[in-house]
Design an enzyme around this catalytic site. Structure first.
Site, PDB file in Angstrom:
ATOM      1  CB  THR A 198      11.304  55.411  81.798  1.00  0.00           C
ATOM      2  OG1 THR A 198      10.771  55.003  83.653  1.00  0.00           O
ATOM      3  CG2 THR A 198      10.407  56.247  80.598  1.00  0.00           C
ATOM      4  CG  ASP A 200       6.307  60.220  76.354  1.00  0.00           C
ATOM      5  OD1 ASP A 200       6.047  60.998  77.331  1.00  0.00           O
ATOM      6  OD2 ASP A 200       7.977  60.464  75.648  1.00  0.00           O
ATOM      7  CB  ALA A 254       3.067  58.354  84.308  1.00  0.00           C
ATOM      8  CB  THR A 296       6.459  63.634  96.742  1.00  0.00           C
ATOM      9  OG1 THR A 296       6.858  63.642  97.530  1.00  0.00           O
ATOM     10  CG2 THR A 296       6.294  65.206  95.216  1.00  0.00           C
ATOM     11  CG  ASP A 297       6.392  63.542 102.052  1.00  0.00           C
ATOM     12  OD1 ASP A 297       7.001  63.446 101.039  1.00  0.00           O
ATOM     13  OD2 ASP A 297       6.273  62.837 103.028  1.00  0.00           O
ATOM     14  CE1 TYR A 348       9.318  63.017  92.351  1.00  0.00           C
ATOM     15  CE2 TYR A 348      10.082  62.958  94.131  1.00  0.00           C
ATOM     16  CZ  TYR A 348       9.059  63.157  93.181  1.00  0.00           C
ATOM     17  OH  TYR A 348       8.052  62.071  94.210  1.00  0.00           O
ATOM     18  CB  ALA A 398      11.445  72.675  91.682  1.00  0.00           C
ATOM     19  CE  LYS A 419       4.734  63.705  91.591  1.00  0.00           C
ATOM     20  NZ  LYS A 419       4.207  62.794  90.321  1.00  0.00           N
ATOM     21  CG  ASN A 477       9.869  58.167 102.036  1.00  0.00           C
ATOM     22  OD1 ASN A 477      10.077  59.318 102.065  1.00  0.00           O
ATOM     23  ND2 ASN A 477      11.333  58.166 101.311  1.00  0.00           N
ATOM     24  CG  ASN A 502      17.331  57.924 105.572  1.00  0.00           C
ATOM     25  OD1 ASN A 502      16.191  58.023 106.336  1.00  0.00           O
ATOM     26  ND2 ASN A 502      18.223  59.060 104.852  1.00  0.00           N
TER      27      ASN A 502
HETATM   28  P1  NAD Z   1       8.900  54.873  89.787  1.00  0.00           P
HETATM   29  O1  NAD Z   1      10.081  55.117  89.162  1.00  0.00           O
HETATM   30  O2  NAD Z   1       8.129  53.065  90.357  1.00  0.00           O
HETATM   31  O3  NAD Z   1       7.458  54.389  88.062  1.00  0.00           O
HETATM   32  C1  NAD Z   1       7.480  56.129  87.156  1.00  0.00           C
HETATM   33  C2  NAD Z   1       6.253  54.873  86.332  1.00  0.00           C
HETATM   34  O4  NAD Z   1       5.999  56.098  85.379  1.00  0.00           O
HETATM   35  C3  NAD Z   1       7.521  53.876  85.433  1.00  0.00           C
HETATM   36  O5  NAD Z   1       6.828  52.562  84.904  1.00  0.00           O
HETATM   37  C4  NAD Z   1       7.772  54.370  84.477  1.00  0.00           C
HETATM   38  O6  NAD Z   1       7.811  53.603  82.949  1.00  0.00           O
HETATM   39  C5  NAD Z   1       6.727  55.168  84.288  1.00  0.00           C
HETATM   40  N1  NAD Z   1       6.737  55.954  82.989  1.00  0.00           N
HETATM   41  C6  NAD Z   1       7.983  57.883  83.948  1.00  0.00           C
HETATM   42  N2  NAD Z   1       8.119  58.433  82.413  1.00  0.00           N
HETATM   43  C7  NAD Z   1       6.633  57.689  81.901  1.00  0.00           C
HETATM   44  C8  NAD Z   1       6.271  58.388  80.354  1.00  0.00           C
HETATM   45  N3  NAD Z   1       6.548  59.482  79.737  1.00  0.00           N
HETATM   46  N4  NAD Z   1       4.973  58.313  79.907  1.00  0.00           N
HETATM   47  C9  NAD Z   1       4.543  57.195  80.684  1.00  0.00           C
HETATM   48  N5  NAD Z   1       5.170  56.696  81.136  1.00  0.00           N
HETATM   49  C10 NAD Z   1       6.731  56.851  82.069  1.00  0.00           C
HETATM   50  O7  NAD Z   1       7.625  55.698  90.198  1.00  0.00           O
HETATM   51  P2  NAD Z   1       7.123  55.553  91.965  1.00  0.00           P
HETATM   52  O8  NAD Z   1       7.867  55.530  92.735  1.00  0.00           O
HETATM   53  O9  NAD Z   1       5.738  54.463  91.926  1.00  0.00           O
HETATM   54  O10 NAD Z   1       6.256  56.636  92.116  1.00  0.00           O
HETATM   55  C11 NAD Z   1       4.692  56.938  91.012  1.00  0.00           C
HETATM   56  C12 NAD Z   1       4.131  57.975  91.382  1.00  0.00           C
HETATM   57  O11 NAD Z   1       4.220  58.472  92.954  1.00  0.00           O
HETATM   58  C13 NAD Z   1       5.193  59.487  91.156  1.00  0.00           C
HETATM   59  O12 NAD Z   1       4.325  60.419  90.263  1.00  0.00           O
HETATM   60  C14 NAD Z   1       5.578  60.084  92.251  1.00  0.00           C
HETATM   61  O13 NAD Z   1       5.743  61.346  92.426  1.00  0.00           O
HETATM   62  C15 NAD Z   1       4.865  59.216  93.550  1.00  0.00           C
HETATM   63  N6  NAD Z   1       4.966  59.201  94.994  1.00  0.00           N
HETATM   64  C16 NAD Z   1       5.772  58.339  95.202  1.00  0.00           C
HETATM   65  C17 NAD Z   1       5.975  58.034  96.964  1.00  0.00           C
HETATM   66  C18 NAD Z   1       6.982  56.991  96.912  1.00  0.00           C
HETATM   67  O14 NAD Z   1       7.499  57.092  98.090  1.00  0.00           O
HETATM   68  N7  NAD Z   1       7.382  56.150  95.410  1.00  0.00           N
HETATM   69  C19 NAD Z   1       5.646  58.514  97.476  1.00  0.00           C
HETATM   70  C20 NAD Z   1       4.649  59.614  97.189  1.00  0.00           C
HETATM   71  C21 NAD Z   1       4.082  59.954  95.578  1.00  0.00           C
HETATM   72  O1  DAU Z   2       8.565  60.626 100.689  1.00  0.00           O
HETATM   73  C1  DAU Z   2       8.127  60.810  99.059  1.00  0.00           C
HETATM   74  C2  DAU Z   2       8.997  60.032  97.868  1.00  0.00           C
HETATM   75  O2  DAU Z   2       9.966  59.747  98.574  1.00  0.00           O
HETATM   76  C3  DAU Z   2       8.800  60.075  96.467  1.00  0.00           C
HETATM   77  O3  DAU Z   2       8.161  61.087  96.379  1.00  0.00           O
HETATM   78  C4  DAU Z   2       9.785  59.925  96.063  1.00  0.00           C
HETATM   79  O4  DAU Z   2       9.729  59.641  94.468  1.00  0.00           O
HETATM   80  C5  DAU Z   2      10.333  58.419  96.265  1.00  0.00           C
HETATM   81  O5  DAU Z   2      11.762  58.408  95.513  1.00  0.00           O
HETATM   82  C6  DAU Z   2      11.160  58.472  98.137  1.00  0.00           C
HETATM   83  O6  DAU Z   2      12.058  59.933  97.799  1.00  0.00           O
HETATM   84  P1  DAU Z   2      13.850  60.084  99.424  1.00  0.00           P
HETATM   85  O7  DAU Z   2      14.468  60.898  98.642  1.00  0.00           O
HETATM   86  O8  DAU Z   2      12.944  60.134 100.569  1.00  0.00           O
HETATM   87  O9  DAU Z   2      13.946  58.053  98.705  1.00  0.00           O
HETATM   88  P2  DAU Z   2      14.806  57.385  98.423  1.00  0.00           P
HETATM   89  O10 DAU Z   2      14.457  55.654  98.499  1.00  0.00           O
HETATM   90  O11 DAU Z   2      15.583  57.579  97.178  1.00  0.00           O
HETATM   91  O12 DAU Z   2      15.644  58.009  99.895  1.00  0.00           O
HETATM   92  C7  DAU Z   2      15.419  57.561 101.010  1.00  0.00           C
HETATM   93  C8  DAU Z   2      15.539  58.322 102.063  1.00  0.00           C
HETATM   94  O13 DAU Z   2      17.142  57.707 102.266  1.00  0.00           O
HETATM   95  C9  DAU Z   2      16.847  59.946 101.986  1.00  0.00           C
HETATM   96  O14 DAU Z   2      16.347  59.902 103.483  1.00  0.00           O
HETATM   97  C10 DAU Z   2      18.101  59.025 101.279  1.00  0.00           C
HETATM   98  C11 DAU Z   2      18.597  57.828 101.837  1.00  0.00           C
HETATM   99  N1  DAU Z   2      19.132  57.375 101.425  1.00  0.00           N
HETATM  100  C12 DAU Z   2      18.856  56.921 100.496  1.00  0.00           C
HETATM  101  C13 DAU Z   2      19.372  55.980  99.510  1.00  0.00           C
HETATM  102  C14 DAU Z   2      19.201  55.428  98.227  1.00  0.00           C
HETATM  103  C15 DAU Z   2      20.521  56.850 101.799  1.00  0.00           C
HETATM  104  O15 DAU Z   2      20.714  57.432 102.611  1.00  0.00           O
HETATM  105  N2  DAU Z   2      21.448  55.857 101.294  1.00  0.00           N
HETATM  106  C16 DAU Z   2      21.207  55.728 100.048  1.00  0.00           C
HETATM  107  O16 DAU Z   2      21.396  55.176  98.613  1.00  0.00           O
END
Ligand code: NAD
Ligand code: DAU
Length: 357
Positions: free
Chosen positions: A40, A63, A86, A137-138, A162, A164, A166, A191, A261
């Site tokens: 994606t 997918d 994914a 996720t938390d 999102y 909901a 998860k 995060n 933040n």
């Molecule tokens: P990301 O958005 O960077 O990557 C998601 C990946 O999934 C991408 O490579 C995308 O191409 C692939 N993908 C999406 N839809 C797909 C589908 N239908 N089939 C196959 N592949 C698909 O996400 P991330 O930040 O690496 O998060 C990974 C996992 O960890 C997620 O499940 C997210 O909920 C969880 N998570 C993320 C964080 C965080 O801070 N980023 C924290 C806690 C949990």
């Molecule tokens: O807590 C785990 C989650 O952390 C994961 O499950 C999600 O996949 C991941 O995207 C992340 O979610 P957040 O919404 O916390 O992350 P984000 O980086 O989007 O935002 C972090 C914080 O910063 C949040 O309180 C929103 C704020 N923010 C974000 C952006 C993009 C801003 O203030 N300005 C911004 O431009």
């Protein structure tokens, strides 16, 4: 417990998935990896440059909602372990367009669970230690006030499409354990930050905007709190859950790094000022901070109690917030082309070279 595994990593071209694949290749060389990713907007093969296809690593563009493909992979590749990353992961996108979140995060997880159940029920790989590890996720726990922590028994209270979606997937994973005895494990993590994060997320977005003299959007009053975890620590926690965790159990993973933040944004600005000097404007980069309209339903505070994984699996984060931010800023400074290619869209050339899309 056997050492060798054949691991289906879903979403291995995403931020955490790619860091996980890299960790396995570097430190768990006898684990075979099948990386299933749809590529994606968030998936990018360049994150895995240098990892060559062969007996121990195969990339499959596909997918997770494609039941026939997923079922075929379980049989053809004799999958014994799933690490399911994914997902559609960005909260803001879930507010403007929730449909993909329902499809991938719920239907996709269901599709994988069904394939695992059918493959492993029939004897599958014949292994007693098959494992379906669902990465969550938390955010499923909702929002905290100024005190308290999420534990594994905190009631789910998701607030965004999102979270909901998860939470729904977590419920399905638990249901497959109780109903069918599928060997599942769950992780709920805070995060992440570090290399290869898509520059829509706060930390890489602030890095990129600061480098180009653009405003740094801080939602609301900037006092929302997140618990930041360096991505390699998260990947090592997942390995610990695979190696030492128990089926049917959930493990909270956090960094013990609660930050508002505004502090996170300021830290990035100050590191850049120190490393690069002040920009041409002569103004510190923190002067670019702009308070903007708040995210709808913006959760106020997340904080993880990670004592279960520490006590039971002997995992705790190794990278402090200060050290992790230094490493992260250094990585983005050394990889500015990577960010630029995402922002201008040219990164798609890596898969356009390999696939007709
Ligand atoms: P990301 O958005 O960077 O990557 C998601 C990946 O999934 C991408 O490579 C995308 O191409 C692939 N993908 C999406 N839809 C797909 C589908 N239908 N089939 C196959 N592949 C698909 O996400 P991330 O930040 O690496 O998060 C990974 C996992 O960890 C997620 O499940 C997210 O909920 C969880 N998570 C993320 C964080 C965080 O801070 N980023 C924290 C806690 C949990
Ligand atoms: O807590 C785990 C989650 O952390 C994961 O499950 C999600 O996949 C991941 O995207 C992340 O979610 P957040 O919404 O916390 O992350 P984000 O980086 O989007 O935002 C972090 C914080 O910063 C949040 O309180 C929103 C704020 N923010 C974000 C952006 C993009 C801003 O203030 N300005 C911004 O431009």
């Amino acid at each position: 417990m056997k050492n060798k595994r054949t691991v289906l990593v879903t979403g291995g071209c995403g931020f955490i998935g790619a860091n996980f694949v890299r960790l396995l290749r570097e430190e768990y060389g006898d684990w075979r990896i099948i990386n299933l990713d749809k590529l994606t907007y968030a998936g990018n093969l360049k994150k895995l440059q240098g990892i060559s296809e062969g007996e121990m690593y195969r990339f499959v563009k596909g997918d997770i909602c494609d039941g026939a493909l997923v079922a075929e992979l379980f049989v053809a590749e004799q999958i014994d372990t799933v690490v399911h990353f994914a997902a559609e992961s960005h909260v803001d996108r879930s507010i403007t367009g929730p449909a993909d979140f329902i499809q991938t995060n719920i239907v996709g997880t269901f599709t994988l669970l069904e394939a695992a159940r059918k493959s492993w029920d029939k004897g599958g790989t014949g292994e007693e230690n098959n494992c379906f590890l669902h990465v969550s996720t938390d955010e499923v726990y909702g929002s905290l006030g100024s005190t308290g922590f999420f534990t594994e028994t905190t009631a789910f209270d998701p607030r965004s499409p999102y979270s909901a979606s998860k939470a729904s997937s977590d419920h399905l994973v638990n249901a497959y354990f109780h109903t069918y005895g599928l060997p599942v494990r769950l992780t709920n993590c805070s995060n992440n930050y570090g290399p290869y994060q898509f520059p829509e997320k706060l930390i890489p977005l602030v890095f990129n905007n600061s480098m180009h003299g653009k405003s740094l959007p801080v939602y609301g009053d900037g006092k929302n709190v997140r618990d930041w975890l360096y991505v390699k620590d998260h990947c090592e926690a997942i390995v610990a859950v695979l190696q030492k965790g128990q089926n049917g159990q959930c493990y909270n993973i956090g960094g013990n790094n609660e930050k508002e933040n505004l502090e996170v944004v300021t830290v990035i600005c100050d590191i850049l000022d120190r490393k690069l000097g002040l920009p041409e404007s002569g103004q510190p980069r923190r002067s670019l901070i702009t308070f903007v309209e708040d995210r709808l339903g913006h959760d106020r505070r997340y904080a993880i109690d990670a004592s279960k994984i520490k006590d039971q699996l002997d995992w705790e984060p190794q990278v402090t917030f200060e050290a992790g931010m230094e490493k992260t800023v250094d990585w983005y400074l050394e990889n500015q082309d990577w960010v630029r290619e995402i922002v201008d869209g040219s990164y798609t050339k890596y898969y356009k070279q390999m696939y007709t899309v």
